[in-house]
Design an enzyme around this catalytic site. Sequence first.
Site, PDB file in Angstrom:
ATOM      1  N   ASP A  38       2.869   0.986   7.622  1.00  0.00           N
ATOM      2  CA  ASP A  38       3.010   0.176   8.742  1.00  0.00           C
ATOM      3  C   ASP A  38       4.364   0.301   9.478  1.00  0.00           C
ATOM      4  O   ASP A  38       4.447  -0.240  10.674  1.00  0.00           O
ATOM      5  CB  ASP A  38       2.709  -1.378   8.373  1.00  0.00           C
ATOM      6  CG  ASP A  38       1.069  -1.510   8.208  1.00  0.00           C
ATOM      7  OD1 ASP A  38       0.603  -0.558   7.852  1.00  0.00           O
ATOM      8  OD2 ASP A  38       0.939  -2.665   8.067  1.00  0.00           O
TER       9      ASP A  38
ATOM     10  N   SER B 254       2.033  -5.218  -4.107  1.00  0.00           N
ATOM     11  CA  SER B 254       0.541  -4.118  -4.338  1.00  0.00           C
ATOM     12  C   SER B 254      -0.757  -4.731  -4.134  1.00  0.00           C
ATOM     13  O   SER B 254      -1.528  -4.593  -4.952  1.00  0.00           O
ATOM     14  CB  SER B 254       0.963  -3.469  -5.674  1.00  0.00           C
ATOM     15  OG  SER B 254      -0.008  -2.245  -5.431  1.00  0.00           O
TER      16      SER B 254
ATOM     17  N   ALA C 115       0.795  -1.177   0.001  1.00  0.00           N
ATOM     18  CA  ALA C 115      -0.084  -0.003   0.106  1.00  0.00           C
ATOM     19  C   ALA C 115       0.938   0.961  -0.098  1.00  0.00           C
ATOM     20  O   ALA C 115       0.933   2.104  -0.962  1.00  0.00           O
ATOM     21  CB  ALA C 115      -0.948   0.100   1.292  1.00  0.00           C
TER      22      ALA C 115
ATOM     23  N   TYR D 110     -31.051  13.408   5.290  1.00  0.00           N
ATOM     24  CA  TYR D 110     -32.273  12.779   5.548  1.00  0.00           C
ATOM     25  C   TYR D 110     -33.227  12.642   4.580  1.00  0.00           C
ATOM     26  O   TYR D 110     -33.643  13.657   4.074  1.00  0.00           O
ATOM     27  CB  TYR D 110     -32.984  13.649   6.822  1.00  0.00           C
ATOM     28  CG  TYR D 110     -34.232  13.288   7.174  1.00  0.00           C
ATOM     29  CD1 TYR D 110     -34.452  11.767   7.529  1.00  0.00           C
ATOM     30  CD2 TYR D 110     -35.404  13.695   6.994  1.00  0.00           C
ATOM     31  CE1 TYR D 110     -35.886  11.366   7.693  1.00  0.00           C
ATOM     32  CE2 TYR D 110     -36.701  13.543   7.078  1.00  0.00           C
ATOM     33  CZ  TYR D 110     -36.828  12.015   7.545  1.00  0.00           C
ATOM     34  OH  TYR D 110     -38.132  11.626   7.978  1.00  0.00           O
TER      35      TYR D 110
ATOM     36  N   CYS E 287      -5.673  -6.006   3.418  1.00  0.00           N
ATOM     37  CA  CYS E 287      -6.930  -6.011   4.175  1.00  0.00           C
ATOM     38  C   CYS E 287      -7.800  -7.070   3.745  1.00  0.00           C
ATOM     39  O   CYS E 287      -8.810  -7.480   4.399  1.00  0.00           O
ATOM     40  CB  CYS E 287      -7.455  -4.513   4.321  1.00  0.00           C
ATOM     41  SG  CYS E 287      -6.335  -3.543   4.811  1.00  0.00           S
TER      42      CYS E 287
ATOM     43  N   ARG F 274       4.439  10.427 -10.772  1.00  0.00           N
ATOM     44  CA  ARG F 274       3.605  11.423 -11.519  1.00  0.00           C
ATOM     45  C   ARG F 274       3.992  12.831 -11.448  1.00  0.00           C
ATOM     46  O   ARG F 274       3.833  13.583 -12.159  1.00  0.00           O
ATOM     47  CB  ARG F 274       2.288  11.227 -10.936  1.00  0.00           C
ATOM     48  CG  ARG F 274       1.715  10.092 -11.467  1.00  0.00           C
ATOM     49  CD  ARG F 274      -0.071  10.284 -11.221  1.00  0.00           C
ATOM     50  NE  ARG F 274      -0.315  10.218  -9.717  1.00  0.00           N
ATOM     51  CZ  ARG F 274      -0.780   9.132  -9.275  1.00  0.00           C
ATOM     52  NH1 ARG F 274      -0.606   7.951  -9.889  1.00  0.00           N
ATOM     53  NH2 ARG F 274      -1.107   9.104  -8.095  1.00  0.00           N
TER      54      ARG F 274
END
Lengths: 563, 563
Positions: free
Chosen positions: B289, B40, B12, B432, B44, B23
Amino acid sequence: MKMRIVVIGANAAGAKAASKAKRLNAQAEITMIDRGRFISYGACGIPYFVSDAVGGVKELMSTMAGVVRDHGFFQKVKGVAVLTGTEVIRIDRGAKRLGLRNLASGELSELPYDKLILATGSTPLVPRLENVDLPGILTVKKIEDAELLKERAVPGGAACIVGGGLIGLETAEALRQRGMRVTLVEMRDQLLPGVLDPEVANLVQKQLRQQGVEVRTGTAVTGFAGAQRVERVVMGPRELPADLVVLAPGVTPNVALACEAGIGIGPTGAVAVDARLCTNDPDVFACGDCCETTHLVTGQKVYLPLGSTANKQGRVAGINAAGGAATFGGVIGTTIVKVFNLNVGKAGLTEAEARRAGFDVETVLSPAPDRAHFFPGAKPILLKLVAEKGSGRILGVQAAGEGAVDKRLDAAAVAISFGATAEQMAQLDLAYAPPYAPAMDNLIVAADILKNKLAGEARGITPQEVKRKFEEEEDFILLDVRSPAEHNEVGIVGAKLVPLGALRDRLGELPRDKEIIAFCKISLRGYEAQRILSSAGYEKAKFLDGGILAWPYELRGPLEEKK
Amino acid sequence: MKMRIVVIGANAAGAKAASKAKRLNAQAEITMIDRGRFISYGACGIPYFVSDAVGGVKELMSTMAGVVRDHGFFQKVKGVAVLTGTEVIRIDRGAKRLGLRNLASGELSELPYDKLILATGSTPLVPRLENVDLPGILTVKKIEDAELLKERAVPGGAACIVGGGLIGLETAEALRQRGMRVTLVEMRDQLLPGVLDPEVANLVQKQLRQQGVEVRTGTAVTGFAGAQRVERVVMGPRELPADLVVLAPGVTPNVALACEAGIGIGPTGAVAVDARLCTNDPDVFACGDCCETTHLVTGQKVYLPLGSTANKQGRVAGINAAGGAATFGGVIGTTIVKVFNLNVGKAGLTEAEARRAGFDVETVLSPAPDRAHFFPGAKPILLKLVAEKGSGRILGVQAAGEGAVDKRLDAAAVAISFGATAEQMAQLDLAYAPPYAPAMDNLIVAADILKNKLAGEARGITPQEVKRKFEEEEDFILLDVRSPAEHNEVGIVGAKLVPLGALRDRLGELPRDKEIIAFCKISLRGYEAQRILSSAGYEKAKFLDGGILAWPYELRGPLEEKK
């Protein structure tokens, strides 16, 4: 002497105000007055009562524990007296007395008050059209309306909904589910104007058509025709047969009583109130659908009646009337509606609203699955972000799709309330596990794109702009950077295929002086292509906002496999 | 000369960092190095791969468009070189060179860098227990682990999970769904310590038991026994037969390489970084991590490895390594996990964490349906709010239930990020309509209760405290204010029934000097009863936080109908 608080209107806002006032001030004498037979019902549930998703009136009127909120309930449980079938015909602010009329007996009486709360609600607008009073032409607001509508909704019959707003859409779905042929007519050139920008509203229209609802936008109803009852809807020179018509062009606040009593009306036409929900009379408060509020993004007064707002306002009015101190800040225009399988809504401003309010805006269209894409049941949603260019402040978010749209709207609503910037939204610590969200939540991806755009790294172009270029036959290259298999399956007519993986090697095929607009399924690869092109000196490289998934116009079907 | 960026770790955080750096800086040469065969992948998703909810490894490794993120993908699409099966054995910070070893051939080589990004991840902790290396004792972290686990998970076999954290719970569900008999053993006296307070964790335990998972909290595993492979789990004097053991006591950051190179380690044991994710070496960044972060509520350094955080950090590390400028603020500990039909998680601090951090806290337990209660499919959720007493600032929210828990956690996470108070949370303009939320959203109801408590109007008492009173035989009255029908169906042993509607008339039955604790299904009526009692001079009146629905202890079943 006991304080006497009178509440006019016994629905969401009124019932909440009365109950809260009593809880806060047990010594106060509280009376709620309502013209109707039913009180404290879930008015927003009415379309679902029409579709039979909600079984009966009783459910709409019950508490969570199944207790019906009727006279006895308010008297015994809440300690609030209720007069139903009773109209307030006069507010005498000098003498602090109300003139009442019993609607059944016609009997007149008076009722004194120390503090008055107006919760008179709203009424569906009825346009002044020819023969609008023919039987079979209805509005949907009260339980009585819904009962009538269910009676008249005959499977196979033709229904026409006038108005493509929230109630119009919910009613279209309800009648379709009762087996009617439904046509929805909207005067404006898109559905849900004021809630969605056109490219998002297009998804609603597509959904309705998929579900067999005919949609006619940009069409004004001019009148109705029929002998004993409505038979045809007239739209200028054209007509449409209809056994049933539902008028849903919006609602208007019930302010006549307040007006006559000299209570101030605001620029929106609803009762004007301050942050304490106090009117121009210090002993008169207003809450719910009859009053206006403040839009927290623009600072402007707005009229946005909603059940959620009514409940919050009722609480504030009740506290203040009972001698406490509370304020209601305002709203940010959050709206959501279910249209068959599509969930759609917004928080904050649409692009159109933001531009009208004078903001210099940047936008993002970002389609993505609503949870880890490998997780079963992941469904696509499209996000549109609207931000202020200089500050990067998020002004509004729209969301549409079969997935968890409501979750993103709520998180966005909170962010917008606190004036979040793109940078702040991109760093939100949102709940992640594969059954709930992608590792980079849709909102975070959209905020990252927005940051890239604001920084000048990502150069997007809207679908509308690309469509215009095609229509005006501009000289540009629309570059599909997906795989050949994806390209063959579905695409935009006129696009040239260069898969992203091959782009670095095939730059020779692309003229440097031309505008090149790259796209893929969601325009993540489209954006990568633009970065590759920009870095290679293509100064006019762009990517199509949102890619194929956000393209609101026609797509071409499968190409024949090349031999 | 081209800038050389090397990223150690290709999952990740690493993959994100490498892609973003390229990029931003197309001229840079980017190399990712990983020990593993797979790169990659959605780590999870592994429990869902074990349960077969996710069909195959390929799905975990694919992009949304179905493209596998392998060597070729990173090289061609992202412009990033990848070395798999390669271990970095040394970081020479002086010479800015890495020592590498090819794990298959054993070949050694060197690789120079200008900027280095550590994304070395974490490893499951393996407790030093007797016979912990017996075959059949596994951890779950990598795809290889999952493949092995699926092979060994025989329907009808006995599995033992050691550790009641996120991975332990997800693995328990996965193995149960593969038809195993599952026992979960947790050393602490509750599941998900650090994520939930005990009364919320109780709901998780209940759910596991309902799904046939045996749970043993407060139980320490001391070792394992078996001839060729694991056969028994030893817990002091007791034993448990097991064909398969999964160790899930948590993870530890992979910092050995960084340590040896003199890169600073923080108080949590993970790599120390500043807001730019820069280590103590200006040319070395860390993300994911392997590094620690800041808890935005306490300001403390924390180690909370999560895929969502890793992605955000990867972006920041990539930008900074490539010469840009970005910062990562921190996290608020948002966590969510699906445990069979239960969705459960938190944002911000638990009550225990808040007290440990020195806050003076007020709490609320509020159970309610997740949408309009009359809408079909509405499901209950329980919210727990933790707030600071003086300021009313929301410090944390926990949520559990079958309904839309994730939505409330996300909205709460945003609110907590911006330091929202109870007052601000109560006024949020959340989306709502009946299919999505009650007119007063669960968060708003909970915030209103919190406001009432902070104002001294609502006097709650926790279930734990009531339980203690019963155990210590204190003299008090537990007052059930529901209807007789509700009372007969389910209740708390020892409660006296006085329905709320009758309370005003039956005050004579209640001694004024005694502590009276009112409750109902959710304690809304319980709260109203407390208000009535308080107003009538009962100074010791209270209500039970969260009512029956939040009562984490045993309930009595139906009473026999009185003749």
